[in-house]
Scaffold this motif. Structure first.
Motif, PDB file in Angstrom:
ATOM      1  N   LYS A  63       0.826  -1.212  -0.026  1.00 36.06           N
ATOM      2  CA  LYS A  63      -0.021   0.119  -0.024  1.00 36.06           C
ATOM      3  C   LYS A  63       0.894   1.422  -0.161  1.00 36.06           C
ATOM      4  O   LYS A  63       0.660   2.065   0.657  1.00 36.06           O
ATOM      5  CB  LYS A  63      -0.907   0.182   1.179  1.00 36.06           C
ATOM      6  N   LYS A  64       1.844   1.187  -0.991  1.00 37.58           N
ATOM      7  CA  LYS A  64       2.634   2.119  -1.179  1.00 37.58           C
ATOM      8  C   LYS A  64       2.639   2.791  -2.629  1.00 37.58           C
ATOM      9  O   LYS A  64       2.769   2.187  -3.504  1.00 37.58           O
ATOM     10  CB  LYS A  64       4.143   1.979  -0.737  1.00 37.58           C
ATOM     11  N   ARG A 110       4.955   5.431  -5.148  1.00 36.54           N
ATOM     12  CA  ARG A 110       6.346   6.253  -5.378  1.00 36.54           C
ATOM     13  C   ARG A 110       6.330   6.881  -6.513  1.00 36.54           C
ATOM     14  O   ARG A 110       5.794   6.526  -7.609  1.00 36.54           O
ATOM     15  CB  ARG A 110       7.585   4.983  -5.259  1.00 36.54           C
ATOM     16  N   THR A 124       8.537   8.441  -1.713  1.00 39.76           N
ATOM     17  CA  THR A 124       7.192   7.978  -1.464  1.00 39.76           C
ATOM     18  C   THR A 124       6.249   9.129  -1.438  1.00 39.76           C
ATOM     19  O   THR A 124       6.181   9.949  -0.796  1.00 39.76           O
ATOM     20  CB  THR A 124       7.410   7.308   0.075  1.00 39.76           C
ATOM     21  N   ARG A 180       2.691  10.396   0.019  1.00 38.93           N
ATOM     22  CA  ARG A 180       1.919  10.234   1.133  1.00 38.93           C
ATOM     23  C   ARG A 180       0.458  10.292   0.679  1.00 38.93           C
ATOM     24  O   ARG A 180      -0.065  11.223   0.139  1.00 38.93           O
ATOM     25  CB  ARG A 180       2.153  11.144   2.287  1.00 38.93           C
ATOM     26  N   TRP A 236      -5.977   6.289  -1.109  1.00 33.10           N
ATOM     27  CA  TRP A 236      -5.504   5.234  -1.234  1.00 33.10           C
ATOM     28  C   TRP A 236      -6.580   4.191  -1.788  1.00 33.10           C
ATOM     29  O   TRP A 236      -6.573   3.621  -2.757  1.00 33.10           O
ATOM     30  CB  TRP A 236      -4.674   4.444  -0.316  1.00 33.10           C
TER      31      TRP A 236
END
Length: 227
Positions: free
Chosen positions: A143-144, A146, A151, A153, A159
């Protein structure tokens, strides 16, 4: 050769579609009612279905639902029903795109080709954990996100929206579905929420948020992710 099933009871329109599609090397099957459409959809397995909603026997929405029980074939709705409610019903039932009559043949052909390309692309599976574009990457497991080696946020809501869109690449996701899935049934009419959060996502992910490349709006209908 791409096989197209045209489901339409207007004889003149069917003739025009057949001439234009066959001239561009599509293989065309036709059905004038819902029962014939379902029979051909299951027997001939077309690559794309072009479907009118106003059929003489079965409502087109119900045809979509029946097809979706067993098939992920792209469905392009072609209808005189212009209201947002009708468009959302079709998309929620499983349609991939919606073109209103009267229409430009060039526009229809462009959308038909796009639907065919989506049908050829492998569907995302549980093994797909990272989605990569030219500008950013999304790790669905961690769940990231880039972008440019840093990264990005995202809030939980941002999300959730992004995850729904990128796991349905190229497919139009209706406003109602996004609102129900992200905020719940009491927010099903709050389309302003979507505008705010999509604008935030674009600012964080798009090189030019005012001319998005990846997070595309279909006015009055919904959003799609183009990878």
């Amino acid at each position: 050769m791409i096989k197209v099933l045209v489901v339409e009871d207007d004889v003149q329109l069917v003739r025009a579609l057949r001439i234009n599609l066959e001239a561009r090397k599509f293989e065309v099957e036709t059905a004038s009612d819902g029962k014939a459409a379902l029979r051909l959809a299951f027997a001939r397995k077309p690559d794309v279905i072009v479907l009118d909603l106003g059929l003489p026997d079965i409502d087109g929405i119900d045809v979509i639902k029946e097809v979706r029980k067993t098939s992920g074939v792209p469905i392009l709705v072609l209808s005189a029903r212009h209201t947002s409610e009708e468009k959302i019903r079709a998309l929620d039932a499983g349609a991939d795109d919606y073109v209103t009559k009267p229409f430009s043949m060039d526009e229809l052909l462009a959308r038909l080709r796009a639907a065919a390309r989506r049908g050829e692309a492998p569907a995302p599976s549980a093994e797909v954990s990272v989605v990569t574009t030219d500008d950013f990457s999304v790790d669905l497991i961690a769940k990231k996100v880039r972008r440019e080696d840093r990264t990005v946020r995202l809030t939980p809501t941002e999300w959730h929206l992004l995850e729904i869109l990128i796991t349905n690449p190229g497919r139009l996701v209706s406003q109602r579905k996004l609102l129900l899935d992200v905020w719940g049934p009491t927010y099903s009419e709050h389309t302003n929420y979507l505008r705010v959060y999509m604008a935030q996502l674009r600012r964080k992910l798009e090189a030019d948020p005012s001319h998005p490349r990846y997070l595309i709006t279909e006015p009055g209908m919904g959003y799609r992710f183009e990878g």
